[in-house]
Write a protein that holds these residues in place. Structure first.
Motif, PDB file in Angstrom:
ATOM      1  N   LEU A 137      -3.542  -1.203  -3.229  1.00  0.00           N
ATOM      2  CA  LEU A 137      -4.731  -0.285  -2.615  1.00  0.00           C
ATOM      3  C   LEU A 137      -5.800  -0.790  -3.827  1.00  0.00           C
ATOM      4  O   LEU A 137      -7.440  -0.354  -3.568  1.00  0.00           O
ATOM      5  CB  LEU A 137      -4.150   1.218  -2.726  1.00  0.00           C
ATOM      6  CG  LEU A 137      -3.477   1.691  -1.713  1.00  0.00           C
ATOM      7  CD1 LEU A 137      -3.091   3.000  -1.160  1.00  0.00           C
ATOM      8  CD2 LEU A 137      -3.706   2.042  -0.222  1.00  0.00           C
ATOM      9  N   CYS A 161      -7.239   6.852   3.343  1.00  0.00           N
ATOM     10  CA  CYS A 161      -6.008   6.523   2.354  1.00  0.00           C
ATOM     11  C   CYS A 161      -5.435   8.110   2.027  1.00  0.00           C
ATOM     12  O   CYS A 161      -5.018   8.288   2.006  1.00  0.00           O
ATOM     13  CB  CYS A 161      -6.690   5.561   0.978  1.00  0.00           C
ATOM     14  SG  CYS A 161      -4.721   5.575  -0.143  1.00  0.00           S
ATOM     15  N   VAL A 194      -5.317  -2.039   3.625  1.00  0.00           N
ATOM     16  CA  VAL A 194      -5.291   0.205   3.659  1.00  0.00           C
ATOM     17  C   VAL A 194      -4.963   0.482   3.561  1.00  0.00           C
ATOM     18  O   VAL A 194      -3.613   2.008   3.653  1.00  0.00           O
ATOM     19  CB  VAL A 194      -6.494   0.608   3.947  1.00  0.00           C
ATOM     20  CG1 VAL A 194      -7.486   0.511   5.436  1.00  0.00           C
ATOM     21  CG2 VAL A 194      -7.089   2.246   3.123  1.00  0.00           C
ATOM     22  N   THR A 211      -1.553   1.980   2.025  1.00  0.00           N
ATOM     23  CA  THR A 211      -0.854   3.624   2.203  1.00  0.00           C
ATOM     24  C   THR A 211       0.651   3.918   2.394  1.00  0.00           C
ATOM     25  O   THR A 211       1.550   4.635   1.818  1.00  0.00           O
ATOM     26  CB  THR A 211      -1.916   4.816   3.084  1.00  0.00           C
ATOM     27  OG1 THR A 211      -3.150   4.053   2.257  1.00  0.00           O
ATOM     28  CG2 THR A 211      -1.497   5.507   2.827  1.00  0.00           C
TER      29      THR A 211
END
Length: 446
Positions: free
Chosen positions: A368, A382, A135, A139
């Motif tokens: 993602l 995020c 994650v 990002t």
């Protein structure tokens, strides 16, 4: 039970006749970066033409050396992935600022000190990599891609407030280059389709020549060879205070190199261990920057620019970027080649770059998708990281009222996004208070 001895696609050799066009494709897409970086330093600091030629030679030679280091990966230096190394954009600006305030010898000394700082800080950074799960990395890749799209767009439009900003002819060339790239990708097959990016760039250059927008007048003028000169600004002067801005950037650069290593590994289908492989990438950046600093360059960083090319073409062999590294060294040594590359209009390069850089953003989104976004904590991580990371990219100058050293970090959307995502990941997933159900299960187990 037989064990497969077949090489991974990233380690496979290809016929040299096939690798050369793909290597040139990497070079053509990123050649504007070393040229523009040297011209920025030269014009801002008022350097002589002879010194500018030597700095241009150094920029290309060490871009090539860095590309070879990352692609071949000797020992524990370089990650053995199809990477290209370039002078960093932010480090160039910081280098100029240090030179204006303290002089060029101090600016070179700051580069050398920062390269050493990379190596000193790396063991601590490696221990923190467990706080960079998918994650966080995904990002960060999205923010990197958006930032690069902005860079490519400015090549087409020029900077706001400068003469020629939004020139219709430049916009036409950029859009035509994108259109030709898409057209080639749609109509061609096989190897030619894999070369759609470079063919689009060539088509855009031909159109620019017809419109009188190319600049090949200087090709063939001046010396045939240009060798990098050691210590072109004299003996370096070392000041820790002057080097602080570059050292702060180095922290962001290590996080960005980690994300690019993971992304490149995913594209070529190679398993990446961030604690093992990211330090190899960072060591390569550090040692090439150290050598480049002795020849007048700023920090050299592993570039995300070519990662999109690998994804678009599907050519995963790292020996393609070995070819690109050799070509970059030759460009640095043979002045007419660099002059020819410099004659391609920025708008054409920008149109090609927009396609390649947008692919990086898409790859971040794809990464993602591997995250469990049904978990609201991941959504918060995020969303907040994207908001704060994209803010300085979408609203330039937002932190101009802050102190200079603080502004350096805040202005890097990649650094801010990575830091925020990592901290929120720790808060939600490592410091999370146990739920009532977890307490009950623990008591029952006892």
């Amino acid at each position: 039970m037989s064990v497969s001895t077949e090489r991974h696609p990233v380690d496979q050799y290809r016929p040299i006749a096939r690798m050369i066009p793909f290597g040139l494709q990497h070079v053509l897409v990123m050649a504007a970066t070393p040229i523009s970086s040297v011209f920025l330093v030269s014009k801002t600091l008022g350097l002589s033409e002879d010194l500018t030629v030597k700095l241009l030679a150094a920029a290309f030679v060490f871009s090539g050396v860095g590309t070879l280091v990352q692609s071949l990966g000797p020992g524990r230096i370089g990650v053995r992935l199809p990477f290209v190394m370039l002078p960093g954009g932010a480090p160039i600006v910081l280098f100029v600022a240090i030179a204006q305030e303290h002089g060029l010898p101090t600016a070179s000394g700051a580069v050398i000190l920062t390269a050493v700082f990379y190596l000193v800080a790396l063991p601590l950074f490696t221990r923190l990599l467990k706080f960079f799960p998918t994650v966080v990395i995904g990002t960060m890749i999205v923010i990197i891609g958006v930032n690069l799209i902005k860079v490519g767009g400015l090549l087409v439009t020029g900077k706001p407030g400068t003469p020629g900003f939004g020139d219709p002819r430049a916009l036409l060339l950029g859009l035509a280059t994108i259109g030709c790239t898409v057209l080639f990708f749609r109509l061609l097959t096989g190897m030619l389709r894999q070369l759609a990016v470079v063919l689009g760039l060539v088509a855009g250059t031909v159109l620019a020549a017809l419109l009188g927008a190319t600049h090949f007048d200087e090709v063939g003028t001046g010396p045939l060879f240009a060798l990098p000169e050691p210590l072109p600004f004299g003996p370096p002067e070392f000041s820790l205070i002057a080097a602080v801005p570059l050292m702060l950037f180095a922290l962001a650069s290590m996080a960005e190199a980690t994300g690019q290593t993971v992304l490149n590994g995913e594209i070529v289908g190679k398993d990446i261990d961030t604690r093992r492989d990211a330090p190899k990438t960072i060591r390569g950046d550090a040692l090439v920057s150290l050598c480049g600093g002795l020849f007048g360059t700023s920090l050299m960083v592993t570039s995300g620019e070519n990662v999109g090319i690998v994804r678009v073409t599907g050519v995963r062999s790292r020996f393609v970027t070995v070819i690109a590294g050799i070509v970059l060294v030759l460009i640095g040594l043979f002045t007419p080649i660099a002059q020819l590359m410099a004659g391609i209009p920025a708008a054409v390069v920008g149109g090609t770059a927009l396609v390649v850089f947008a692919v990086i953003t898409v790859l971040g989104i794809q990464m993602l998708r591997q995250v469990d976004l049904s978990d609201h904590t991941n959504i918060v991580i995020c969303a907040v990281a994207l908001a704060l990371g994209l803010l300085p990219i979408l609203v330039p100058g937002i932190y101009d009222q802050f102190p200079a050293n603080v502004r350096i970090l805040l202005d890097s959307g990649v650094a801010v996004g990575a830091f925020v995502a990592a901290v929120l990941n720790v808060v939600f997933h490592h410091l999370r208070a146990p739920s009532p159900r977890e307490n009950t299960e623990t008591a029952a187990a006892s």
